[in-house]
Design a protein around this motif. Structure first.
Motif, PDB file in Angstrom:
ATOM      1  N   GLU A   4      -6.063   7.199  -0.298  1.00 15.32           N
ATOM      2  CA  GLU A   4      -7.417   7.329   0.244  1.00 15.32           C
ATOM      3  C   GLU A   4      -8.109   5.974   0.124  1.00 15.32           C
ATOM      4  O   GLU A   4      -7.676   5.110  -0.639  1.00 15.32           O
ATOM      5  N   ASP A   5      -9.138   5.768   0.898  1.00 20.90           N
ATOM      6  CA  ASP A   5      -9.865   4.504   0.846  1.00 20.90           C
ATOM      7  C   ASP A   5     -10.567   4.355  -0.502  1.00 20.90           C
ATOM      8  O   ASP A   5     -11.118   5.325  -1.045  1.00 20.90           O
ATOM      9  N   ALA A   6     -10.545   3.133  -1.021  1.00 17.70           N
ATOM     10  CA  ALA A   6     -11.279   2.852  -2.244  1.00 17.70           C
ATOM     11  C   ALA A   6     -12.765   2.761  -1.928  1.00 17.70           C
ATOM     12  O   ALA A   6     -13.143   2.396  -0.799  1.00 17.70           O
ATOM     13  N   PRO A   7     -13.638   3.101  -2.883  1.00 22.58           N
ATOM     14  CA  PRO A   7     -15.086   2.987  -2.643  1.00 22.58           C
ATOM     15  C   PRO A   7     -15.461   1.570  -2.228  1.00 22.58           C
ATOM     16  O   PRO A   7     -14.848   0.589  -2.655  1.00 22.58           O
ATOM     17  N   SER A   8     -16.489   1.481  -1.389  1.00 27.10           N
ATOM     18  CA  SER A   8     -16.944   0.165  -0.941  1.00 27.10           C
ATOM     19  C   SER A   8     -17.808  -0.482  -2.008  1.00 27.10           C
ATOM     20  O   SER A   8     -18.356   0.185  -2.890  1.00 27.10           O
ATOM     21  N   GLY A  26     -21.623   0.673  -2.545  1.00 27.95           N
ATOM     22  CA  GLY A  26     -21.979   1.863  -3.307  1.00 27.95           C
ATOM     23  C   GLY A  26     -21.662   1.752  -4.781  1.00 27.95           C
ATOM     24  O   GLY A  26     -21.768   2.738  -5.504  1.00 27.95           O
ATOM     25  N   ALA A  27     -21.287   0.562  -5.241  1.00 25.31           N
ATOM     26  CA  ALA A  27     -20.898   0.388  -6.644  1.00 25.31           C
ATOM     27  C   ALA A  27     -22.096   0.008  -7.486  1.00 25.31           C
ATOM     28  O   ALA A  27     -23.053  -0.606  -7.026  1.00 25.31           O
ATOM     29  N   GLU A  84     -19.886  -2.305 -12.218  1.00 26.27           N
ATOM     30  CA  GLU A  84     -18.618  -2.221 -11.511  1.00 26.27           C
ATOM     31  C   GLU A  84     -18.419  -3.419 -10.599  1.00 26.27           C
ATOM     32  O   GLU A  84     -17.301  -3.912 -10.424  1.00 26.27           O
ATOM     33  N   THR A  95     -12.175  -1.068  -8.540  1.00 23.28           N
ATOM     34  CA  THR A  95     -12.663   0.280  -8.763  1.00 23.28           C
ATOM     35  C   THR A  95     -11.481   1.234  -8.826  1.00 23.28           C
ATOM     36  O   THR A  95     -10.324   0.827  -8.580  1.00 23.28           O
ATOM     37  N   ALA A  97      -9.186   4.296  -7.528  1.00 23.82           N
ATOM     38  CA  ALA A  97      -8.815   4.950  -6.270  1.00 23.82           C
ATOM     39  C   ALA A  97      -7.542   5.744  -6.511  1.00 23.82           C
ATOM     40  O   ALA A  97      -6.751   5.412  -7.395  1.00 23.82           O
ATOM     41  N   PHE A 147     -12.384  -3.196  -4.198  1.00 26.95           N
ATOM     42  CA  PHE A 147     -13.397  -2.436  -3.475  1.00 26.95           C
ATOM     43  C   PHE A 147     -13.104  -2.480  -1.974  1.00 26.95           C
ATOM     44  O   PHE A 147     -12.765  -3.527  -1.418  1.00 26.95           O
TER      45      PHE A 147
END
Length: 197
Positions: A77-81, A84-85, A89, A95, A97, A117
């Motif tokens: 799945e895509d890692a958080p951008s 939004g950290a 972080e 991050t 994932a 990220f």
């Protein structure tokens, strides 16, 4: 400058030759002399402790180097951008994932890994795993073991030096308080004699 410092240290260590030296001065000198001896005596002790720590850490390095290895984990799945950290972080720059990786026996394992990220699904990242196939920290290194051993030896020696310095400061403080008290009493007696005249 060094000669003057050495001379002052020698006079403080051996105040007995000074006719004005008091029992407090001799006590300070004795404590300082014992402190120097203790500090020098702690050098081989600290070295021995450092050697023991290095041996223990060396055994750990060997075990971890043999039981941990790197594999390629693929993000599922895509890692958080980064947008939004949280600030803490963002400083780390990676991050968590979800990814999957292949074990030596062909089993597929899935779990959380550290990834950049915004990394997209399908991105490959290198991770360390243990014998059970779980993601783990990188194995300890010989350099890390040496650093830990040296740090342990220096910390032990520093603690002893700090205790010696504290003891000397307490003795000196008590001596100065007593000396000032005696000076005050003598001044009161002298002042009365002058006033009487």
């Amino acid at each position: 400058m060094h000669a003057n410092l050495l001379l002052r240290l020698t006079r403080r260590l051996f105040p007995g030759r000074n006719p004005l030296a008091t029992y407090g001065d001799r006590l300070e000198g004795a404590v300082l002399a014992l402190g120097v001896v203790a500090a020098l005596g702690m050098v081989p002790v600290a070295a021995a402790v450092g050697s023991e720590v290095y041996a223990a850490q060396g055994a750990r390095v060997q075990v971890e180097q043999q039981s941990r290895h790197q594999v390629d984990a693929v993000l599922v799945e895509d890692a958080p951008s980064l947008g939004g950290a949280a600030d803490s972080e963002a400083v780390i720059e990676t991050t968590e994932a979800v990814a999957s990786w292949l074990l030596p026996d062909g089993t597929v394992r899935r779990g959380a890994v550290r990834a950049p990220f915004g990394a997209e699904a399908g991105t490959s990242v290198r991770v360390w795993i243990d014998r059970s196939g779980q993601v783990t920290a990188p194995p300890a290194t010989v350099q890390g073991a040496a650093f830990t051993a040296i740090t342990s030896a220096l910390v032990l020696w520093g603690v002893v030096l700090g205790a010696i310095a504290l003891l000397f400061c307490l003795v000196r403080f008590a001596h100065m308080k007593i000396r000032l008290r005696w000076w005050h009493l003598e001044w009161e007696l002298t002042a009365r004699e002058w006033t009487g005249r």
